[in-house]
Scaffold this active site. Structure first.
Site, PDB file in Angstrom:
ATOM      1  N   ASN A   1      76.595 115.907  63.861  1.00 38.05           N
ATOM      2  CA  ASN A   1      76.838 115.442  62.495  1.00 38.05           C
ATOM      3  C   ASN A   1      75.485 115.330  61.778  1.00 38.05           C
ATOM      4  O   ASN A   1      74.593 114.603  62.226  1.00 38.05           O
ATOM      5  CB  ASN A   1      77.540 114.082  62.531  1.00 38.05           C
ATOM      6  CG  ASN A   1      77.955 113.606  61.158  1.00 38.05           C
ATOM      7  OD1 ASN A   1      77.187 113.679  60.201  1.00 38.05           O
ATOM      8  ND2 ASN A   1      79.160 113.080  61.044  1.00 38.05           N
TER       9      ASN A   1
ATOM     10  N   ARG B   1      64.450 111.012  48.510  1.00 38.52           N
ATOM     11  CA  ARG B   1      63.354 111.408  47.641  1.00 38.52           C
ATOM     12  C   ARG B   1      63.788 112.343  46.512  1.00 38.52           C
ATOM     13  O   ARG B   1      62.985 112.705  45.664  1.00 38.52           O
ATOM     14  CB  ARG B   1      62.248 112.090  48.469  1.00 38.52           C
ATOM     15  CG  ARG B   1      61.519 111.149  49.411  1.00 38.52           C
ATOM     16  CD  ARG B   1      60.654 110.144  48.671  1.00 38.52           C
ATOM     17  NE  ARG B   1      59.557 110.773  47.963  1.00 38.52           N
ATOM     18  CZ  ARG B   1      58.354 110.965  48.454  1.00 38.52           C
ATOM     19  NH1 ARG B   1      58.074 110.584  49.696  1.00 38.52           N
ATOM     20  NH2 ARG B   1      57.416 111.548  47.745  1.00 38.52           N
TER      21      ARG B   1
ATOM     22  N   HIS C   1      80.437 114.916  56.872  1.00 42.77           N
ATOM     23  CA  HIS C   1      81.443 113.974  56.366  1.00 42.77           C
ATOM     24  C   HIS C   1      81.077 113.611  54.928  1.00 42.77           C
ATOM     25  O   HIS C   1      80.469 112.571  54.666  1.00 42.77           O
ATOM     26  CB  HIS C   1      81.480 112.721  57.245  1.00 42.77           C
ATOM     27  CG  HIS C   1      82.603 111.792  56.933  1.00 42.77           C
ATOM     28  ND1 HIS C   1      83.205 111.001  57.889  1.00 42.77           N
ATOM     29  CD2 HIS C   1      83.253 111.521  55.771  1.00 42.77           C
ATOM     30  CE1 HIS C   1      84.157 110.274  57.319  1.00 42.77           C
ATOM     31  NE2 HIS C   1      84.193 110.572  56.027  1.00 42.77           N
TER      32      HIS C   1
ATOM     33  N   GLU D   1      84.777 116.371  58.011  1.00 40.14           N
ATOM     34  CA  GLU D   1      85.522 115.124  58.134  1.00 40.14           C
ATOM     35  C   GLU D   1      85.698 114.479  56.759  1.00 40.14           C
ATOM     36  O   GLU D   1      84.844 114.643  55.886  1.00 40.14           O
ATOM     37  CB  GLU D   1      84.757 114.129  59.022  1.00 40.14           C
ATOM     38  CG  GLU D   1      84.499 114.606  60.420  1.00 40.14           C
ATOM     39  CD  GLU D   1      83.719 113.585  61.249  1.00 40.14           C
ATOM     40  OE1 GLU D   1      83.759 113.689  62.477  1.00 40.14           O
ATOM     41  OE2 GLU D   1      83.070 112.694  60.651  1.00 40.14           O
TER      42      GLU D   1
ATOM     43  N   THR E   1      80.516 103.295  56.681  1.00 43.85           N
ATOM     44  CA  THR E   1      80.800 104.284  57.712  1.00 43.85           C
ATOM     45  C   THR E   1      82.254 104.123  58.120  1.00 43.85           C
ATOM     46  O   THR E   1      82.898 103.136  57.762  1.00 43.85           O
ATOM     47  CB  THR E   1      79.864 104.106  58.925  1.00 43.85           C
ATOM     48  OG1 THR E   1      80.068 105.185  59.841  1.00 43.85           O
ATOM     49  CG2 THR E   1      80.109 102.790  59.634  1.00 43.85           C
TER      50      THR E   1
ATOM     51  N   HIS F   1      81.767 108.446  67.296  1.00 43.52           N
ATOM     52  CA  HIS F   1      81.315 107.217  66.629  1.00 43.52           C
ATOM     53  C   HIS F   1      80.547 106.349  67.627  1.00 43.52           C
ATOM     54  O   HIS F   1      81.119 105.782  68.542  1.00 43.52           O
ATOM     55  CB  HIS F   1      82.444 106.397  66.007  1.00 43.52           C
ATOM     56  CG  HIS F   1      81.952 105.513  64.886  1.00 43.52           C
ATOM     57  ND1 HIS F   1      81.945 105.913  63.567  1.00 43.52           N
ATOM     58  CD2 HIS F   1      81.409 104.277  64.894  1.00 43.52           C
ATOM     59  CE1 HIS F   1      81.446 104.953  62.808  1.00 43.52           C
ATOM     60  NE2 HIS F   1      81.103 103.954  63.596  1.00 43.52           N
ATOM     61  N   ASP F   2      79.247 106.284  67.419  1.00 40.87           N
ATOM     62  CA  ASP F   2      78.321 105.483  68.225  1.00 40.87           C
ATOM     63  C   ASP F   2      78.153 105.980  69.656  1.00 40.87           C
ATOM     64  O   ASP F   2      77.612 105.253  70.503  1.00 40.87           O
ATOM     65  CB  ASP F   2      78.718 103.998  68.229  1.00 40.87           C
ATOM     66  CG  ASP F   2      78.430 103.320  66.894  1.00 40.87           C
ATOM     67  OD1 ASP F   2      77.764 103.947  66.038  1.00 40.87           O
ATOM     68  OD2 ASP F   2      78.872 102.169  66.695  1.00 40.87           O
TER      69      ASP F   2
ATOM     70  N   GLY G   1      76.149 111.963  65.464  1.00 44.30           N
ATOM     71  CA  GLY G   1      75.189 112.088  64.382  1.00 44.30           C
ATOM     72  C   GLY G   1      74.125 111.013  64.397  1.00 44.30           C
ATOM     73  O   GLY G   1      72.958 111.274  64.679  1.00 44.30           O
TER      74      GLY G   1
END
Length: 237
Positions: free
Chosen positions: A7, A18, A43, A70, A100, A190-191, A213
């Site tokens: 991800n 920036r 996502h 996603e 998230t 996820h995590d 990700g």
């Protein structure tokens, strides 16, 4: 081997900080593929705070491996996915202002809605996956929507594993077994991190793909993308 989809939302977050084009999201996507990842995940969110909708279109010609998009299937998102036709669309019920993803679908309550959305994607040749909590009822519900796969929401496992509670894997294992029996492919995300991915992989039968990700990018700040991706691929093999 379980496939690794990276991800790249966090790359876009750094770029957007920036207002320029550093780091170059497309170049990073090319390099991630060169380093061996079997997929690229994005996502995009309605406020475009990291991945912009234009990024999704630009990546179509760059991504030569699996392309996974996603998101919550609201009108703009659905229109974009149908135009791009990625390899896979993963449906996530996140609110517009969510920092998230923080919950899976209630596949029983939203069965009719999910069936309608999924049928449209599948008519266009796009593989579908539903983000779900590790709950057997939600797996059963998912099987009645016509989806090809589920993506197990792994935050609870990751948190408990970090506390030493390896038994937290049990509901995920049970859900994977049931999903396979019902003919559903199994993804997860996820995590997940280098700390917990090998244990997760060893205990989840029929795991086809993980989408990683945040942890992967954080780990790469120390060790570099190429080394970190190689480490994930080794643990998933």
């Amino acid at each position: 081997m379980t496939r690794l989809s990276v991800n790249i939302n966090k790359i876009a977050t750094i770029r957007n900080a920036r207002g320029g084009n550093m780091p170059n999201l497309l170049k990073v996507a090319e390099d991630i593929q060169k380093f061996g990842a079997q997929g690229i995940t994005i996502h995009p969110r309605p406020d475009e705070r990291h991945i912009k909708y234009q990024d999704a279109y630009d990546l179509k010609s760059i991504v030569k491996v699996e392309y996974n998009i996603e998101g919550n299937p609201m009108d703009n998102f659905t229109k974009m996915v149908l135009e791009i036709k990625p390899t896979q669309v993963t449906l996530v019920p996140d609110a517009i202002d969510a920092i998230t993803s923080n919950a899976g679908w209630d596949t029983v309550k939203h069965k009719a809605y999910l069936k309608e959305v999924i049928s449209e994607f599948k008519r266009n040749g796009i593989r579908t996956s539903i983000f779900v909590n590790p709950d057997l009822k939600m797996i059963e519900g998912a099987s009645k929507t016509g989806t090809d796969r589920i993506e197990l929401y792994t935050e609870e496992f990751a948190e408990q594993y970090s506390l030493g509670n390896k038994a937290a894997i049990k509901p995920y294992t049970q859900c994977a077994i049931l999903a396979n029996e019902l003919g559903l492919g199994i993804n997860a995300g996820h995590d997940l991190s280098l700390e917990n991915i090998e244990y997760f992989k060893q205990n989840i039968p029929h795991l086809l793909e993980v989408s990683i990700g945040h942890a992967l990018i954080c780990e790469s700040l120390y060790d570099g993308l190429e080394k970190v991706i190689a480490s994930y691929l080794k643990k998933l093999s």
